[in-house]
Write a protein that holds these residues in place. Structure first.
Motif, PDB file in Angstrom:
ATOM      1  N   ASN A  48       0.515   6.655  -3.691  1.00  0.00           N
ATOM      2  CA  ASN A  48       0.679   6.663  -5.155  1.00  0.00           C
ATOM      3  C   ASN A  48      -0.563   7.328  -5.738  1.00  0.00           C
ATOM      4  O   ASN A  48      -1.343   7.922  -4.997  1.00  0.00           O
ATOM      5  N   GLN A  49      -0.789   7.188  -7.038  1.00  0.00           N
ATOM      6  CA  GLN A  49      -1.908   7.900  -7.671  1.00  0.00           C
ATOM      7  C   GLN A  49      -3.281   7.410  -7.204  1.00  0.00           C
ATOM      8  O   GLN A  49      -4.259   8.138  -7.282  1.00  0.00           O
ATOM      9  N   THR A  50      -3.360   6.199  -6.714  1.00  0.00           N
ATOM     10  CA  THR A  50      -4.666   5.660  -6.332  1.00  0.00           C
ATOM     11  C   THR A  50      -4.788   5.337  -4.840  1.00  0.00           C
ATOM     12  O   THR A  50      -5.813   4.836  -4.403  1.00  0.00           O
ATOM     13  N   THR A  51      -3.753   5.641  -4.067  1.00  0.00           N
ATOM     14  CA  THR A  51      -3.778   5.245  -2.656  1.00  0.00           C
ATOM     15  C   THR A  51      -3.354   6.399  -1.760  1.00  0.00           C
ATOM     16  O   THR A  51      -2.382   7.088  -2.038  1.00  0.00           O
TER      17      THR A  51
ATOM     18  N   SER B 219      -0.184  10.895   0.304  1.00  0.00           N
ATOM     19  CA  SER B 219      -0.444  10.173  -0.935  1.00  0.00           C
ATOM     20  C   SER B 219       0.651   9.122  -1.111  1.00  0.00           C
ATOM     21  O   SER B 219       1.840   9.443  -1.162  1.00  0.00           O
TER      22      SER B 219
END
Length: 146
Positions: free
Chosen positions: A43-46, A41
């Motif tokens: 970040n939160q979106t990637t 992961s």
């Protein structure tokens, strides 16, 4: 391009040359995803991960075994494996270089692609070269000496 490895099982690679001198180098090839590794992961979106994929012919090859005795040139045996076991259409067979000598060979329970690689180690060209390769390129599957 968004890839979802949970629902997508194939990857299409399309190479289109914009160079006018290389117009014949366009290529479309479909591969099957067989594994995903190093999922991280960012970040939160990637997320980042590595997809491992192989050709459809490799998947097909791994689903069968050859256990057969042959008599003939190794190049004839290679053609037989490409046609009878891998079911490669004639337009996808590139160059199968003629080999020297009539051989008696027993293929001992190997996949078709392993059999092709086994044949490369035993083949000698008409020019007495013993360095054969089996590979696929834009013209098709090839069994040739260096």
């Amino acid at each position: 391009m968004f890839l979802c490895p949970i629902t997508m099982t194939t990857v299409l690679i399309r190479y289109i040359s914009k160079d006018t001198e290389r117009q014949g180098t366009n290529l479309n090839k479909t591969f099957r995803i067989f594994k995903q590794t190093n999922r991280n992961s960012i970040n939160q979106t990637t997320e980042m991960y590595i997809l491992h994929f192989v050709s459809e012919e490799m998947i097909y090859s791994e689903q069968q075994k050859i256990s057969q005795a042959y008599t003939g040139e190794y190049s004839t045996i290679a053609n037989s494996v490409l046609n009878d076991y891998l079911k490669i259409p004639p337009e996808k067979i590139g160059i199968v270089e003629k080999t020297k000598g009539i051989q008696n060979a027993v293929v001992p329970l190997m996949s078709p692609i392993d059999t092709m690689n086994w044949l490369t180690k035993r083949s000698v060209s008409e020019n007495n070269l013993a360095d054969f390769l089996f590979f696929e390129n834009k013209i098709g599957f090839n069994f040739v000496s260096l």
